[in-house]
Design an enzyme around this catalytic site. Structure first.
Site, PDB file in Angstrom:
ATOM      1  N   TYR A  65      20.065  50.738   8.589  1.00  0.00           N
ATOM      2  CA  TYR A  65      18.901  50.530   7.964  1.00  0.00           C
ATOM      3  C   TYR A  65      17.768  51.208   8.739  1.00  0.00           C
ATOM      4  O   TYR A  65      17.765  51.045   9.712  1.00  0.00           O
ATOM      5  CB  TYR A  65      18.748  49.239   7.323  1.00  0.00           C
ATOM      6  CG  TYR A  65      17.289  49.077   6.671  1.00  0.00           C
ATOM      7  CD1 TYR A  65      17.135  49.401   5.629  1.00  0.00           C
ATOM      8  CD2 TYR A  65      16.440  48.322   7.465  1.00  0.00           C
ATOM      9  CE1 TYR A  65      16.068  49.103   4.766  1.00  0.00           C
ATOM     10  CE2 TYR A  65      15.126  48.098   6.533  1.00  0.00           C
ATOM     11  CZ  TYR A  65      15.153  48.560   5.534  1.00  0.00           C
ATOM     12  OH  TYR A  65      13.849  48.300   4.636  1.00  0.00           O
ATOM     13  N   ASP A 112      16.862  54.578  16.513  1.00  0.00           N
ATOM     14  CA  ASP A 112      16.182  53.436  15.801  1.00  0.00           C
ATOM     15  C   ASP A 112      16.601  51.876  16.530  1.00  0.00           C
ATOM     16  O   ASP A 112      17.400  51.520  16.392  1.00  0.00           O
ATOM     17  CB  ASP A 112      16.619  53.424  14.257  1.00  0.00           C
ATOM     18  CG  ASP A 112      15.773  52.309  13.463  1.00  0.00           C
ATOM     19  OD1 ASP A 112      15.179  51.695  14.236  1.00  0.00           O
ATOM     20  OD2 ASP A 112      15.649  52.319  12.323  1.00  0.00           O
ATOM     21  N   LYS A 148       9.375  45.250  15.421  1.00  0.00           N
ATOM     22  CA  LYS A 148      10.046  43.785  15.603  1.00  0.00           C
ATOM     23  C   LYS A 148       9.231  42.974  16.808  1.00  0.00           C
ATOM     24  O   LYS A 148       8.329  42.978  17.058  1.00  0.00           O
ATOM     25  CB  LYS A 148      11.242  43.792  15.477  1.00  0.00           C
ATOM     26  CG  LYS A 148      11.790  43.939  13.896  1.00  0.00           C
ATOM     27  CD  LYS A 148      13.211  43.802  13.331  1.00  0.00           C
ATOM     28  CE  LYS A 148      13.234  43.917  11.936  1.00  0.00           C
ATOM     29  NZ  LYS A 148      14.196  45.009  11.563  1.00  0.00           N
TER      30      LYS A 148
HETATM   31  C1  LIG Z   1      13.620  46.037  10.466  1.00  0.00           C
HETATM   32  C2  LIG Z   1      14.192  47.247  10.875  1.00  0.00           C
HETATM   33  C3  LIG Z   1      13.568  48.398  10.299  1.00  0.00           C
HETATM   34  C4  LIG Z   1      12.283  48.460   9.226  1.00  0.00           C
HETATM   35  O1  LIG Z   1      11.340  47.794   9.853  1.00  0.00           O
HETATM   36  P1  LIG Z   1      10.157  47.226   8.854  1.00  0.00           P
HETATM   37  O2  LIG Z   1       9.146  46.531   9.809  1.00  0.00           O
HETATM   38  O3  LIG Z   1      10.851  46.039   8.273  1.00  0.00           O
HETATM   39  O4  LIG Z   1       9.628  48.219   8.178  1.00  0.00           O
HETATM   40  C5  LIG Z   1      13.739  49.856  10.468  1.00  0.00           C
HETATM   41  N1  LIG Z   1      14.957  49.981  11.495  1.00  0.00           N
HETATM   42  C6  LIG Z   1      15.460  48.644  11.769  1.00  0.00           C
HETATM   43  C7  LIG Z   1      16.968  49.017  12.660  1.00  0.00           C
HETATM   44  C8  LIG Z   1      15.260  47.560  11.552  1.00  0.00           C
HETATM   45  O5  LIG Z   1      16.031  46.556  11.811  1.00  0.00           O
END
Ligand SMILES: *Cc1c(COP(=O)(O)O)cnc(C)c1O
Length: 441
Positions: free
Chosen positions: A151, A246, A279
């Site tokens: 994601y 990511d 995060k």
């Molecule tokens: C949480 C998450 C996102 C999205 O971040 P948001 O602040 O919720 O938009 C993107 N990539 C990864 C790997 C994530 O865990």
């Protein structure tokens, strides 16, 4: 709606959920909070402290979500609260640069050596979306490659699933995403070397970037194997595509230098081209970032032709929260202690499951963990989804009823914070034992 003839519930969570559902789609502002996968009533959080939160009924939970990762110090860490309180008194937002943005950028770059420059934004979605635009702008190419089960936020070009074959177009996973947008995204199976090779041999010269969660936390917890990551790096370099890590979840969570520091130990000279963070860097405030080599980052406005902007980007309260959080996790021994705590949790859960013959496999790194009601760790999304979902729901509700809060879906990772005490872990394992006994019986 027909009026209910039942007597009104005395459950405050239920009352709030009923009210919320009238005016907020599904009663929640982010879908997984609605408990759709597991059923039941979402807990409305009233307050949190350390490793615990209290719901609207005043019931206490040991929290293994920690806002889906950011709360690595636990809730209400005094140094962070102090930094935020001081920042609030100086002003909430200016729309002009501040020293704290520079300090946070310096702190991030010091910890993630693959990045020469960084831009701050407000959410992981925004960071990943901007990183993709930057990769396309910098390479002059359209196609992006992603992996099933990873994601990267909800930007249009990332809400895509694989077509019927590699040479066919990807399909949107959400209504509202035009097929023409999805067509530029190729979706491959995670950890599948043959598919990776095939994709690059079919259209390597068209690929702007390959985006990957190096340790995937959005299909529970699945590591990219070292040979797989090695090949991702080689193929990107060979074909002039950018490797985008990511690390919104793994950054400052699995290790101080993120997952890339772990792969760099296994693969000599390894580094991604662009890194996406979120995060933990906000410590619970809306803050995210993306960065990479100077030549790539200088393609961004106002220096270059790739446009990107944000009214609240680098927000002074969020940066204060992020800086204070990074200062705490940079202290010597922080990650050793956190990792040991996480390992003791998963070892305890494993032993408890084994005692009652419940199939169970588990993995962890730093303050992040996953477990599966499967005898062996899965390597890709299809295998994750073979998990026993009925069993997971029993486990989830069994834990929840006894005051242990884990993610309400089997495809999500879990998080341990520095505030989780030995006693919290022992209590969690004791509760899990009771639930496994019930599951076995
Ligand atoms: C949480 C998450 C996102 C999205 O971040 P948001 O602040 O919720 O938009 C993107 N990539 C990864 C790997 C994530 O865990």
């Amino acid at each position: 709606m027909t009026p209910s003839t039942d007597k009104p519930s005395t459950d405050r969570n239920q009352q709030l959920f009923d009210r919320a559902r009238q005016i907020i789609p599904g009663g929640v502002n982010s879908p997984v909070r609605a408990f759709r996968a597991v059923g039941g009533t979402p807990r409305f959080v009233q307050r949190a402290q350390g490793a615990h939160f209290w719901d609207a009924n005043g019931q206490r939970y040991i929290d293994y979500i920690g806002s889906w990762g950011p709360m690595i110090l636990g809730h209400g860490h005094p140094a962070v609260v102090d930094a935020v309180q001081r920042a609030v008194l100086e002003g909430f937002s200016f729309g002009a640069p501040t020293e704290r943005e520079v300090q946070l950028a310096e702190a991030i770059l010091a910890l993630v050596p693959s990045m020469d420059m960084v831009r701050l934004v407000s959410s992981g979605t925004e960071a990943a979306m901007s990183a993709i635009r930057l990769a396309r702008g910098a390479t002059g190419r359209k196609r992006i490659v992603k992996f099933e089960g990873c994601y990267h936020g909800h930007a249009d070009s990332l809400l895509v699933k694989a077509g019927s074959g590699l040479a066919t177009f990807g399909n949107p996973t959400s209504a509202g995403v035009p097929p023409e947008v999805a067509q530029h995204t190729t979706v491959l199976e995670y950890n599948n070397l043959a598919q990776l090779e095939e994709a690059f041999s079919l259209f390597g010269a068209e690929i702007a970037c390959l985006i990957i969660e190096p340790i995937a936390g959005n299909m529970n917890f699945v590591r990219a194997s070292v040979p797989f990551m090695t090949r991702c790096r080689q193929l990107c370099t060979q074909h002039g595509a950018l490797l985008v890590f990511d690390e919104v979840m793994t950054g400052f969570r699995v290790a101080l230098g993120g997952a890339q520091s772990i792969y760099a130990k296994a693969i000599p000279g390894f580094r991604p081209d662009i890194t996406v963070l979120g995060k933990v860097i906000g410590g619970g405030m809306p803050l995210a970032a993306f960065g990479g080599p100077r030549a790539v980052m200088e393609q961004l406005a106002p220096l270059g032709p790739v446009y990107q902007a944000g009214t609240l980007s680098g927000n002074p309260v969020a940066t204060a929260c992020g800086l204070a959080t990074l200062a705490e996790i940079s202290k010597p021994g922080f990650f050793d202690a956190l990792s040991a705590r996480t390992r003791s949790l998963v070892a305890g859960l494993s032993a408890a499951a084994a005692e009652y013959g419940v199939p169970f496999s588990t993995e962890c790194e730093g303050g992040m963990f996953g477990f599966f009601l499967l005898p062996e760790l899965p390597q890709n999304y299809q295998a994750v989804m073979k998990s026993d979902s009925a069993g997971f729901n029993i486990l989830f509700h069994g834990l929840l009823d006894r005051g242990v809060y884990i993610a309400p879906a089997l495809y999500e990772a879990g998080f341990v914070s520095a505030a989780h005490s030995e006693q919290d872990i022992a209590e969690t394992v004791a509760v899990a034992r009771a639930v496994f006994r019930q599951m076995a019986g």
